[in-house]
Scaffold this motif. Sequence first.
Motif, PDB file in Angstrom:
ATOM      1  N   THR A   3     -43.932 -17.389  37.913  1.00  0.00           N
ATOM      2  CA  THR A   3     -42.790 -16.973  37.097  1.00  0.00           C
ATOM      3  C   THR A   3     -43.212 -15.956  36.045  1.00  0.00           C
ATOM      4  O   THR A   3     -42.521 -14.950  35.815  1.00  0.00           O
ATOM      5  CB  THR A   3     -42.143 -18.196  36.416  1.00  0.00           C
ATOM      6  OG1 THR A   3     -41.738 -19.137  37.422  1.00  0.00           O
ATOM      7  CG2 THR A   3     -40.926 -17.791  35.604  1.00  0.00           C
ATOM      8  N   VAL A  61     -35.423 -15.183  36.493  1.00  0.00           N
ATOM      9  CA  VAL A  61     -34.865 -15.546  37.803  1.00  0.00           C
ATOM     10  C   VAL A  61     -35.730 -14.981  38.920  1.00  0.00           C
ATOM     11  O   VAL A  61     -36.023 -15.664  39.916  1.00  0.00           O
ATOM     12  CB  VAL A  61     -33.412 -15.036  37.932  1.00  0.00           C
ATOM     13  CG1 VAL A  61     -32.876 -15.263  39.346  1.00  0.00           C
ATOM     14  CG2 VAL A  61     -32.511 -15.720  36.918  1.00  0.00           C
ATOM     15  N   LEU A  96     -39.017 -17.038  39.163  1.00  0.00           N
ATOM     16  CA  LEU A  96     -38.768 -18.358  39.753  1.00  0.00           C
ATOM     17  C   LEU A  96     -38.537 -18.251  41.255  1.00  0.00           C
ATOM     18  O   LEU A  96     -38.990 -19.100  42.033  1.00  0.00           O
ATOM     19  CB  LEU A  96     -37.564 -19.018  39.076  1.00  0.00           C
ATOM     20  CG  LEU A  96     -37.805 -19.555  37.658  1.00  0.00           C
ATOM     21  CD1 LEU A  96     -36.476 -19.935  37.007  1.00  0.00           C
ATOM     22  CD2 LEU A  96     -38.734 -20.772  37.694  1.00  0.00           C
ATOM     23  N   MET A 103     -36.615 -26.619  41.614  1.00  0.00           N
ATOM     24  CA  MET A 103     -35.556 -25.653  41.895  1.00  0.00           C
ATOM     25  C   MET A 103     -34.172 -26.283  41.769  1.00  0.00           C
ATOM     26  O   MET A 103     -33.214 -25.624  41.360  1.00  0.00           O
ATOM     27  CB  MET A 103     -35.741 -25.067  43.306  1.00  0.00           C
ATOM     28  CG  MET A 103     -36.935 -24.137  43.424  1.00  0.00           C
ATOM     29  SD  MET A 103     -36.948 -22.788  42.209  1.00  0.00           S
ATOM     30  CE  MET A 103     -38.309 -23.310  41.153  1.00  0.00           C
ATOM     31  N   THR A 137     -33.484 -26.144  38.217  1.00  0.00           N
ATOM     32  CA  THR A 137     -33.228 -24.758  37.827  1.00  0.00           C
ATOM     33  C   THR A 137     -31.796 -24.347  38.164  1.00  0.00           C
ATOM     34  O   THR A 137     -31.115 -23.707  37.356  1.00  0.00           O
ATOM     35  CB  THR A 137     -34.224 -23.816  38.534  1.00  0.00           C
ATOM     36  OG1 THR A 137     -35.554 -24.187  38.170  1.00  0.00           O
ATOM     37  CG2 THR A 137     -33.984 -22.378  38.151  1.00  0.00           C
ATOM     38  N   LEU A 172     -29.540 -23.189  35.077  1.00  0.00           N
ATOM     39  CA  LEU A 172     -29.374 -21.750  34.901  1.00  0.00           C
ATOM     40  C   LEU A 172     -27.972 -21.345  34.424  1.00  0.00           C
ATOM     41  O   LEU A 172     -27.857 -20.528  33.496  1.00  0.00           O
ATOM     42  CB  LEU A 172     -29.728 -21.032  36.210  1.00  0.00           C
ATOM     43  CG  LEU A 172     -30.049 -19.542  36.104  1.00  0.00           C
ATOM     44  CD1 LEU A 172     -31.211 -19.295  35.161  1.00  0.00           C
ATOM     45  CD2 LEU A 172     -30.370 -18.981  37.490  1.00  0.00           C
ATOM     46  N   LEU A 180     -31.441 -18.916  44.777  1.00  0.00           N
ATOM     47  CA  LEU A 180     -31.663 -18.638  43.361  1.00  0.00           C
ATOM     48  C   LEU A 180     -31.289 -17.194  43.009  1.00  0.00           C
ATOM     49  O   LEU A 180     -30.644 -16.944  41.976  1.00  0.00           O
ATOM     50  CB  LEU A 180     -33.129 -18.914  43.009  1.00  0.00           C
ATOM     51  CG  LEU A 180     -33.493 -18.969  41.528  1.00  0.00           C
ATOM     52  CD1 LEU A 180     -32.660 -20.013  40.803  1.00  0.00           C
ATOM     53  CD2 LEU A 180     -34.978 -19.284  41.358  1.00  0.00           C
TER      54      LEU A 180
END
Length: 563
Positions: free
Chosen positions: A100, A119, A122, A161, A164, A168, A353
């Motif tokens: 990241t 983003v 990740l 994830m 996340t 997010l 993502l």
Amino acid sequence: MDHNTPLMSTVVVGLVLAFILGLVAQRIRVSPLVGYLVAGVLMGPFTPGYVADQNIANELAEIGIILLMFGVGLHFSMKDLLSVKNIAIPGAIVQILVATLLGIGLGEALGWSFGGGLVFGLALSVASTVVLLRALQERRLVDSERGRIAIGWLIVEDLAMVLTLVLLPAIAGLLKGEGNGASLSSLAMPVLITLGKVAGFIIFMLVVGRRVIPMLLHYVAHTGSRELFRLAVFAISLGVAFGAAIVFDVSFALGAFFAGMILSESELSQRAANETLPLRDAFAVLFFVSVGMLVDPAIILREPLPLLATVFIILFGKSIAAFGIVRLFGYPNSTALTISASLAQIGEFSFILVSLGVGLGLLPDRGRDLVLAGAIISIMLNPLFFALLDRVLADSDAKAAKAADAAAADKKEKAAPRVPLPETKLIDHVVLVGHGRVGSVVSRALRLNNTPLLVIEDTPGVVERLQKEGVEVITGNAAAPDMLQAANVMGAKGLLVAIPDAFEGGQIVSKARALSATLPIIARAHSEEEIAHLRHHGANVVIMGEQEIAKAMLAQIGATGVA
């Protein structure tokens, strides 16, 4: 009647193109995965000709992921998962942080906001479930320590994830620098809810699923209908995965993995794995096709340097970080290299993502295109990483074997090998290689007859159980240097090779025959070709299970004539 339906055309064209190009790739000695990915590029919106439905392709690919993770779970247990937690949890977290940070740095260099870089980084940090598992399965590493660490690492990445994706949207305003940024309570609440749902799912599977799933499958098995049994396996794998996503908000892959892991405690697990294999492979191919459809090949000309930097982070940034972490925990180079190669690619969670990041206004379209192109390039190159790993490990094993031989020939007192093999004192005993379904039956009969027995086995749980039962065991691969000498096959009354892999069995038989020209060697096979292979290497008797079943059936009705 209109036969050109989107579902039918996507499946048919995808599989046919993947078959043709996969065959071409195999012919030129490249991984068939490359052919599958190119098939997807040809079916995508960025190349002329037929354009498949991307949404349908993605959903078909998700079924492949579910069946693949269910199959992995069937070979796993909660004990296996917990056994690698000390390396998988901190290792995955640190590796995600490193990748990241590298992604944020590249984003800054390209002029993106911190949120866009976050983003992007990740998305580059999480490996593809399908690619990793295919690589491990091809090398029969799923049940090894290296395989368990890689899968545990993957599960931690999946959970990270999931968190996340929940967090997010809550912090998007803060990352964009808007005044109405999220408060601490608004950030903490989604995380706590997500963790609570994951914990609730795990508890539900351990308390309810552990009882209901095996009981249901046993009931169906007793009906005698193979069709219903196969249907039950698919209903359980897909149903649990779908229910886990809808009720508990965990990923399809995680739900399917736990369903398989619960079922692994049943004696029907092997049959369940065999029933899912054909569809699992077909849908896994569609996953690679769906990845290829996302990629615009023109990005290679538009963004050569950013794309090169992206691929570098995926292939080397993550791998170097993973290698260092695994070595830091005291694992050997072979384990560290396997984990590094396994993680040198990105996949399905990365796509989800970046789509969310673009939708929230955090990541520019340019970032999404770089991630998608980086994904297909890394997936294409990942088999080369594993081929290089195989060569490095083979050279390392050869050097270790030469060093061991030199040490054995040296009569002077020298430093002992790192892990000296225990040499048995048994004579006139039976050496049994492998303690699986066949080996365990042979072992039980020999012990009932009070026959001196030594077992060579490399599965930790099996070794521990045999040792508790008072059976002498040498841990490791029987084909490894000095293993058969330590088992004293020269003084044994017979060698029984009960492992199912005839290629590896041939190596063992050949080494045993070189040690003793008169040793009776009995091996198992699954085909006439394997029988010929094992006999060529020195086996006295080779038993094919299908022939023995046929003989037994004919004997029951008083018939003869089977050779």
